[in-house]
Design an enzyme around this catalytic site. Structure first.
Site, short mmCIF file in Angstrom:
data_model
loop_
_atom_site.label_atom_id
_atom_site.label_comp_id
_atom_site.label_asym_id
_atom_site.label_seq_id
_atom_site.Cartn_x
_atom_site.Cartn_y
_atom_site.Cartn_z
N HIS A 1 0.82 -1.22 0.00
CA HIS A 1 0.00 0.00 0.00
C HIS A 1 0.85 1.26 0.00
O HIS A 1 0.35 2.35 -0.25
CB HIS A 1 -0.92 0.02 1.22
CG HIS A 1 -1.79 -1.16 1.31
ND1 HIS A 1 -2.77 -1.43 0.37
CD2 HIS A 1 -1.83 -2.19 2.18
CE1 HIS A 1 -3.38 -2.56 0.69
NE2 HIS A 1 -2.81 -3.05 1.77
N HIS B 1 4.41 10.98 5.30
CA HIS B 1 3.93 10.86 6.67
C HIS B 1 5.04 10.37 7.60
O HIS B 1 5.61 9.31 7.37
CB HIS B 1 2.73 9.91 6.73
CG HIS B 1 1.50 10.52 6.15
ND1 HIS B 1 0.41 9.78 5.74
CD2 HIS B 1 1.19 11.83 5.93
CE1 HIS B 1 -0.52 10.62 5.29
NE2 HIS B 1 -0.07 11.85 5.38
C1 SG4 Z 1 0.70 3.10 5.63
O1 SG4 Z 1 0.02 2.01 5.09
C2 SG4 Z 1 1.80 2.61 6.56
O2 SG4 Z 1 2.61 1.70 5.91
C3 SG4 Z 1 1.23 1.99 7.81
O3 SG4 Z 1 2.31 1.67 8.68
C4 SG4 Z 1 0.31 3.00 8.48
O4 SG4 Z 1 -0.31 2.38 9.59
C5 SG4 Z 1 -0.76 3.45 7.54
O5 SG4 Z 1 -0.18 3.98 6.36
C6 SG4 Z 1 -1.64 4.54 8.15
O6 SG4 Z 1 -0.84 5.64 8.55
O7 SG4 Z 1 -0.15 7.93 8.60
N1 SG4 Z 1 -1.44 7.18 6.59
S1 SG4 Z 1 -1.26 7.08 8.16
O8 SG4 Z 1 -2.51 7.39 8.81
O9 SG4 Z 1 0.94 3.48 11.08
C7 SG4 Z 1 0.09 2.64 10.82
C8 SG4 Z 1 2.39 0.43 9.16
O10 SG4 Z 1 1.57 -0.43 8.89
C9 SG4 Z 1 -0.63 1.88 11.84
C10 SG4 Z 1 3.58 0.20 10.00
ZN ZN Z 2 0.06 7.83 5.58
#
Ligand code: SG4
Ligand code: ZN
Length: 263
Positions: A65, A121
């Site tokens: 993703h 981010h």
């Molecule tokens: C991305 O998929 C990251 O890889 C995720 O990191 C992250 O989830 C997710 O985005 C959502 O983060 O800043 N866009 S966001 O709201 O940080 C988390 C992992 O899965 C839980 C480590």
């Molecule tokens: Zn993000």
């Protein structure tokens, strides 16, 4: 790659809430930031601690993703941010990116209705909660810095992005599940400072399933420039479900306040 997180596609974000009910909640991200409807607020200055030191190891992963950078640190050396709307220090967790299939889409937050080309981010969790997983259970558990970039022919010099892309470039396709150790560099290489022009802050969620409503968002006001060739490199990362972008469309504000903090 059969984890829960691979069970969503950017082709149908309106369907995420079927499997992940919180994605249909009232405190969701991203949002459109309407500068004229933001409330000016004063906070103590944001402080970056330990970002100038290189981690012990650095890993780049395509999780299907996004492409993200994770790190390991010597004891007590994990960088933290504090100040602004944050109560106490928040520990660095990871950096990842959201992009689109052309320069007019890609950022998650929009500013006065305008979408940009990429959003970086930098994710943190509140240190007092001990772990990232525990912090997700709290409304102020996570702090994400969301840096917005616009694609141009003359980019600002972002050594962090350059090194990330250089490390993944040799492969024909750095696809879902691929991971690579890279030579560690300080996170300051991503030009994280945003004290000059200030930032917006509001309470929201993770922008991917399970869309947990635990995030204090900080969105720097200054839009950075990124080279169109670097954007092309992000677009060349294959994603799950053959998604050609990884930004979530903006969600309703539902009466939340957006605060404007001056530089
Ligand atoms: C991305 O998929 C990251 O890889 C995720 O990191 C992250 O989830 C997710 O985005 C959502 O983060 O800043 N866009 S966001 O709201 O940080 C988390 C992992 O899965 C839980 C480590
Ligand atoms: Zn993000």
């Amino acid at each position: 790659h059969g984890t829960a997180s691979s069970q969503f596609s950017y082709k149908s974000p309106q369907e995420w809430s079927k499997q992940f009910p919180t994605c249909g909640g009232r405190r969701q991200s991203p949002i459109n930031i309407d500068s004229r409807n933001s409330q000016i607020k004063e906070y103590p200055p944001i402080r970056f601690n330990g970002y100038g030191k290189a981690p012990r190891s650095m890993n780049v992963t395509n999780d299907g993703h996004t492409v993200e950078i994770t790190t390991t640190w010597a004891n007590q050396e994990v960088p933290t941010i504090s100040g602004g709307p944050l109560n106490g220090p928040y520990e660095f967790e990871e950096v990842h990116f959201h992009w689109g299939n052309n320069n007019h889409v890609g950022s998650e937050h929009t500013i006065n209705g305008r979408q940009f080309s990429l959003e970086m981010h930098v994710v943190h969790f509140r240190k007092s909660y001990g772990t990232f997983t525990e912090a997700l259970k709290h409304g102020d558990g996570i702090a994400v810095l969301g840096y917005i970039f616009f694609g141009t022919s003359n980019s600002d010099n972002n050594e962090g992005i350059r090194r990330l892309l250089r490390s993944t470039a040799p492969q024909q396709a750095f696809g879902p599940g691929e991971s690579e150790l890279i030579s560690p560099f300080p996170l300051t290489f991503f030009n994280l400072d945003f004290t000059r022009k200030g930032y917006y802050t509001y309470l929201g969620s993770l922008t991917t399933p399970p869309c947990t409503e635990s995030v204090i968002w900080l969105v720097p006001k200054s839009i950075r420039n990124i080279d169109s060739r670097e954007l092309a490199a992000f677009r060349s990362f294959p994603l799950d479900n053959e998604d050609d972008h990884d930004y979530r469309p903006v969600r309703p504000l539902n009466g939340r306040s957006v605060f404007s903090v001056r530089g």
